[in-house]
Design a protein around this motif. Structure first.
Motif, PDB file in Angstrom:
ATOM      1  N   UNK A   1     -21.517  25.168 -22.203  1.00  0.00           N
ATOM      2  CA  UNK A   1     -20.739  24.457 -21.192  1.00  0.00           C
ATOM      3  C   UNK A   1     -19.650  25.374 -20.672  1.00  0.00           C
ATOM      4  N   UNK A   2     -19.036  24.982 -19.550  1.00  0.00           N
ATOM      5  CA  UNK A   2     -17.950  25.786 -19.028  1.00  0.00           C
ATOM      6  C   UNK A   2     -17.255  25.097 -17.878  1.00  0.00           C
ATOM      7  N   UNK A   3     -16.169  25.725 -17.435  1.00  0.00           N
ATOM      8  CA  UNK A   3     -15.407  25.167 -16.322  1.00  0.00           C
ATOM      9  C   UNK A   3     -14.710  26.272 -15.544  1.00  0.00           C
ATOM     10  N   UNK A   4     -14.587  26.012 -14.253  1.00  0.00           N
ATOM     11  CA  UNK A   4     -13.829  26.864 -13.337  1.00  0.00           C
ATOM     12  C   UNK A   4     -12.725  25.992 -12.748  1.00  0.00           C
ATOM     13  N   UNK A   5     -11.502  26.440 -12.868  1.00  0.00           N
ATOM     14  CA  UNK A   5     -10.361  25.689 -12.356  1.00  0.00           C
ATOM     15  C   UNK A   5      -9.829  26.417 -11.135  1.00  0.00           C
ATOM     16  N   UNK A   6      -9.631  25.681 -10.044  1.00  0.00           N
ATOM     17  CA  UNK A   6      -9.048  26.277  -8.842  1.00  0.00           C
ATOM     18  C   UNK A   6      -7.637  26.771  -9.108  1.00  0.00           C
ATOM     19  N   UNK A   7      -7.153  27.640  -8.238  1.00  0.00           N
ATOM     20  CA  UNK A   7      -5.895  28.358  -8.471  1.00  0.00           C
ATOM     21  C   UNK A   7      -4.642  27.497  -8.461  1.00  0.00           C
TER      22      UNK A   7
ATOM     23  N   UNK B   1     -18.077  33.255 -10.231  1.00  0.00           N
ATOM     24  CA  UNK B   1     -19.185  33.015 -11.154  1.00  0.00           C
ATOM     25  C   UNK B   1     -18.627  32.682 -12.531  1.00  0.00           C
ATOM     26  N   UNK B   2     -19.413  31.948 -13.268  1.00  0.00           N
ATOM     27  CA  UNK B   2     -19.069  31.588 -14.634  1.00  0.00           C
ATOM     28  C   UNK B   2     -20.261  31.936 -15.507  1.00  0.00           C
ATOM     29  N   UNK B   3     -20.044  32.752 -16.517  1.00  0.00           N
ATOM     30  CA  UNK B   3     -21.093  33.057 -17.482  1.00  0.00           C
ATOM     31  C   UNK B   3     -20.999  32.021 -18.591  1.00  0.00           C
ATOM     32  N   UNK B   4     -21.885  31.032 -18.547  1.00  0.00           N
ATOM     33  CA  UNK B   4     -21.874  29.956 -19.528  1.00  0.00           C
ATOM     34  C   UNK B   4     -22.567  30.464 -20.792  1.00  0.00           C
TER      35      UNK B   4
ATOM     36  N   UNK C   1     -25.539  32.657 -15.833  1.00  0.00           N
ATOM     37  CA  UNK C   1     -24.587  32.829 -14.738  1.00  0.00           C
ATOM     38  C   UNK C   1     -24.726  31.683 -13.743  1.00  0.00           C
ATOM     39  N   UNK C   2     -23.613  31.005 -13.508  1.00  0.00           N
ATOM     40  CA  UNK C   2     -23.593  29.853 -12.613  1.00  0.00           C
ATOM     41  C   UNK C   2     -22.515  30.075 -11.559  1.00  0.00           C
TER      42      UNK C   2
END
Length: 192
Positions: free
Chosen positions: A81-87, A128-131, A149-150
């Protein structure tokens, strides 16, 4: 508190990586959701209510991810799992996904014992997020160490969060690094 903006699905079927083709292609799937970050641009001391509010969405995403993978639940043997948070957000906002995302996959799969690996970062649109991926029942099964990679196009905007679940079926194509194999899992402690 939960404002769903978009859903993104990615599926990959690996038929060949040098050497002989595998008898069964390896599959990897990920589902990402883009949410408005209710804490963007400010510090909120108590963010736990959002973690609780995300639990039903986690279960829905786990179902979508397994459906995208296109194999029986019994064939799913890797996850992450993973997450990307905006700035305009903070890393802790991405950590809100630990319980809703991880427990959702474990609940769906029934007997999954290994902790669900995770990655998170604060990033701009198109990041990109490497889960990270590990075996569902034993974190030390080397054949399943992987990263998927997502990227959700155009997300996260500064006031958005992207949450991702990933599942796989089968080991890396041509895994040959030794160590604990999936058929040797015995401790049932999520590690070995």
């Amino acid at each position: 508190m939960i404002e769903l903006l978009r859903t993104f699905t990615q599926m990959e079927e690996i038929h060949h990586e040098f050497g002989p083709p595998p008898a069964v292609p390896r599959r990897r799937a990920a589902v990402g959701i883009v949410l408005r970050n209710p804490f963007a641009g400010r510090y909120e001391p108590d963010i736990v209510p959002m973690m609780e509010a995300l639990k039903p969405l986690g279960l829905e995403m786990a179902r979508r991810t397994s459906a995208a993978l296109g194999v029986p639940l019994s064939a799913i043997d890797g996850y992450g799992k993973g997450s990307l948070v905006g700035t305009d957000g903070e890393l802790e906002h991405g950590a809100l996904w630990h319980v809703p995302g991880g427990y959702a996959m474990r609940a769906l799969l029934g007997d999954a014992r290994a902790i669900v690996p995770s990655a998170k970062k604060v990033a701009g649109p198109g990041a990109t997020l490497d889960v990270p991926i590990t075996h569902t029942n034993a974190s030390y099964v080397r054949s399943h160490f992987d990263a998927f990679e997502v990227r959700v196009p155009g997300a996260p905007q500064p006031d958005e969060i992207v949450f991702v679940l990933a599942m796989t079926s089968g080991p890396r194509v041509h895994d040959r690094l030794g160590g604990l194999r999936a058929d040797q899992i015995s401790a049932m402690d999520g590690l070995r």
